[in-house]
Design a protein around this motif. Structure first.
Motif, PDB file in Angstrom:
ATOM      1  N   ALA A 112      27.636  -8.874  66.037  1.00 18.48           N
ATOM      2  CA  ALA A 112      27.771  -7.751  66.959  1.00 18.48           C
ATOM      3  C   ALA A 112      28.215  -6.492  66.233  1.00 18.48           C
ATOM      4  CB  ALA A 112      28.769  -8.104  68.060  1.00 18.48           C
ATOM      5  N   GLY A 113      29.124  -6.633  65.263  1.00 16.16           N
ATOM      6  CA  GLY A 113      29.629  -5.480  64.543  1.00 16.16           C
ATOM      7  C   GLY A 113      28.723  -5.002  63.433  1.00 16.16           C
ATOM      8  N   PHE A 114      27.922  -5.912  62.867  1.00 13.65           N
ATOM      9  CA  PHE A 114      27.060  -5.525  61.751  1.00 13.65           C
ATOM     10  C   PHE A 114      25.788  -4.837  62.228  1.00 13.65           C
ATOM     11  CE2 PHE A 114      23.844  -6.194  58.481  1.00 13.65           C
ATOM     12  CZ  PHE A 114      24.509  -5.709  57.370  1.00 13.65           C
ATOM     13  N   ILE A 115      25.214  -5.317  63.324  1.00 15.51           N
ATOM     14  CA  ILE A 115      23.978  -4.744  63.847  1.00 15.51           C
ATOM     15  C   ILE A 115      24.324  -3.635  64.829  1.00 15.51           C
ATOM     16  CG2 ILE A 115      21.881  -5.200  65.165  1.00 15.51           C
ATOM     17  CD1 ILE A 115      21.837  -6.453  62.415  1.00 15.51           C
ATOM     18  N   GLU A 127      24.488   1.031  64.855  1.00 17.15           N
ATOM     19  CA  GLU A 127      25.154   2.163  64.217  1.00 17.15           C
ATOM     20  C   GLU A 127      25.188   3.339  65.187  1.00 17.15           C
ATOM     21  OE1 GLU A 127      27.227   4.432  61.774  1.00 17.15           O
ATOM     22  OE2 GLU A 127      26.750   2.339  61.364  1.00 17.15           O
ATOM     23  N   PRO A 128      26.367   3.793  65.597  1.00 19.20           N
ATOM     24  CA  PRO A 128      27.695   3.292  65.235  1.00 19.20           C
ATOM     25  C   PRO A 128      27.887   1.846  65.698  1.00 19.20           C
ATOM     26  CG  PRO A 128      27.834   5.442  66.323  1.00 19.20           C
ATOM     27  CD  PRO A 128      26.442   4.958  66.500  1.00 19.20           C
ATOM     28  N   PRO A 129      28.827   1.135  65.076  1.00 20.77           N
ATOM     29  CA  PRO A 129      29.004  -0.276  65.411  1.00 20.77           C
ATOM     30  C   PRO A 129      29.637  -0.470  66.780  1.00 20.77           C
ATOM     31  CG  PRO A 129      30.685   0.433  63.874  1.00 20.77           C
ATOM     32  CD  PRO A 129      29.719   1.571  63.980  1.00 20.77           C
ATOM     33  N   ALA A 185      34.724   0.907  57.382  1.00 18.02           N
ATOM     34  CA  ALA A 185      34.247  -0.157  56.499  1.00 18.02           C
ATOM     35  C   ALA A 185      32.857  -0.606  56.873  1.00 18.02           C
ATOM     36  CB  ALA A 185      35.213  -1.349  56.534  1.00 18.02           C
ATOM     37  N   VAL A 186      32.559  -0.670  58.186  1.00 16.02           N
ATOM     38  CA  VAL A 186      31.219  -1.058  58.597  1.00 16.02           C
ATOM     39  C   VAL A 186      30.200  -0.034  58.110  1.00 16.02           C
ATOM     40  CG1 VAL A 186      29.720  -1.386  60.578  1.00 16.02           C
ATOM     41  CG2 VAL A 186      31.986  -2.379  60.584  1.00 16.02           C
TER      42      VAL A 186
END
Length: 449
Positions: A236-239, A241-243, A335-336
């Protein structure tokens, strides 16, 4: 064309007396003619997986099958694959024609006229007919990449393997080449496995995407399945932008609560949660609706605009849920962004205070340090990597929202943020597994919107 299957594939490197697990028990099947993208942060094992399929790395355990043949011990030159590298890997002393023909000359017994015909057909397909007598030093980056792709196409392989082939190109050319690659793959119908750290490439190019972290396969599915139905908090956080926004919360009597949030749950979501347990509430920035002023309430959070980043078609609005969060940015968000190794699009923050800018710069430095640690940690056998930690860390005092480019907000402005109940995700705080994912029917609009 061929199907490619990985069955419990593991790769272990020896580092002195220690063992480093780079790929851990990965199983997946790529259909004949499918375009599969392997995506993840630096050090997640995606390139190692590709190199094992190519025969450039040995398999510690498990099996790799291309077509009907197990290829674990088949030399790379006999696997009927063609690989495109990030560095193009063109021979500088050869012309474009010689570069494209070299693989066929060395690995086949084709007649000279057949080789020449294949080279010319591939060059025409790639639009480099007029470059055949030039050498790589006389070509631009985009032209060199077309030559590398043409050299792969001329082999007419069972499988294309592409290891971040567009990462050396500028943003405009990269977007153009994404389109060309998709057109070529549709035209040729060749099974393609494509490695990238760029989620935009993964989302726009792949029939399916396989997301790795710390050598472990986190999820495989269509791009929209992974975006809307992530298996866990890392995906969920990697895919995106913005996360996705993450808020650490407790479940109390059908309500998710922390020091800044009281969010009542729909009945179907409440039924899937344990009373008194700790969870992470997730919502994507584009699902948050902002109103100027107003009071908090059911699914409404009071917030203050910290920083606004205009990108033209939209504005990215960073919100503080309490005064202590003003002028700071979460390490998770920074960081993401740098974990993707692509600076986010957009101009300078508008209306931000000097302290807010300094706070974000300080967080950026911390995020860069976290990224450097994550690249090393992600390959260690006992670590999921700092990138995963950064992505999965909830920040209960901040939210990020995206709004239309014509909607104007200023730093210090009081707003209310509406979090539609149909758009929320809930993750188990201990395991990070998804407990509830958003509904895909129409999202209710904010009250009085």
């Amino acid at each position: 064309m061929a199907e490619v299957t990985l069955d419990s594939v593991t790769k272990v490197f020896q580092d002195g007396d220690d063992q480093v697990v780079a790929v851990d028990d990965v199983s997946l099947s790529i259909d004949d003619g499918e375009f599969l993208v392997l995506v993840g942060p630096s050090g997640c094992g995606k390139s190692t997986t590709l190199r094992m399929i190519a025969g450039l790395e040995t398999v510690t355990s498990g099996t790799i099958t291309i077509g009907d043949d197990v290829v674990n011990h088949v030399p790379a030159q006999h696997r009927d694959i063609a690989m495109v590298f990030q560095s193009y890997a063109l021979y500088p002393h050869m012309t474009v024609r010689e570069n494209m023909a070299f693989g066929l000359e060395e690995s086949t017994t084709l007649e000279r006229d057949v080789i020449d015909r294949r080279v010319e057909e591939s060059a025409h397909m790639m639009g480099i007919d007029e470059l055949l007598n030039r050498k790589p030093a006389d070509l631009s980056g985009g032209q060199q990449q077309r030559v590398a792709l043409g050299r792969a196409i001329v082999r007419d392989p069972e499988v294309f393997l592409m290891d971040e082939p567009l990462s050396n190109l500028d943003a405009k050319l990269r977007a153009q080449m994404r389109t060309e690659l998709q057109r070529l793959q549709d035209e040729l119908g060749t099974t393609t496995i494509y490695v990238t750290h760029d989620q935009t490439e993964a989302m726009t190019m792949g029939d399916r995407i396989a997301i790795l972290d710390g050598g472990v396969l986190q999820q495989i599915g269509t791009p929209l399945e992974c975006y809307h139905r992530p298996n866990n908090q890392f995906v969920a956080g990697f895919i995106g932008e913005p996360p996705m926004n993450f808020l650490n919360v407790d479940h109390e009597d059908g309500t998710l609560v922390n020091e800044n949030v009281e969010y009542s749950l729909p009945a179907d979501v409440e039924e899937s949660l344990e009373p008194g347990a700790e969870y992470v509430l997730g919502i994507r920035p584009e699902d948050i609706e902002l109103q100027i002023g107003g009071d908090g309430g059911d699914h409404l959070l009071e917030a203050t605009v910290d920083v606004v980043e205009p990108t033209g078609d939209e504005n990215v609005v960073y919100l503080a849920l309490d005064e202590a969060a003003m002028g700071e940015d979460s390490d998770r968000q920074i960081a993401v962004g740098v974990g993707d190794e692509e600076p986010s699009a957009g101009g300078s923050p508008t209306g931000s205070s000097q302290s807010g800018l300094l706070g974000r710069l300080g967080s950026l430095v911390r995020g860069l340090g976290s990224r450097g640690r994550s690249s090393a940690a992600a390959t260690s056998p006992d670590s999921e990597g700092d990138t995963a930690d950064a992505i999965e860390a909830g920040d209960s005092s901040r939210l990020t929202a995206t709004v239309g480019g014509m909607e104007q907000y200023e730093s210090g402005q009081a707003v209310t943020a509406y979090l539609p109940p149909e758009a929320i995700h809930v993750f188990d705080a201990a395991s990070s597994a998804a407990v509830h994912n958003r509904r895909l029917d129409e999202v209710d609009r904010a009250p009085n919107a």
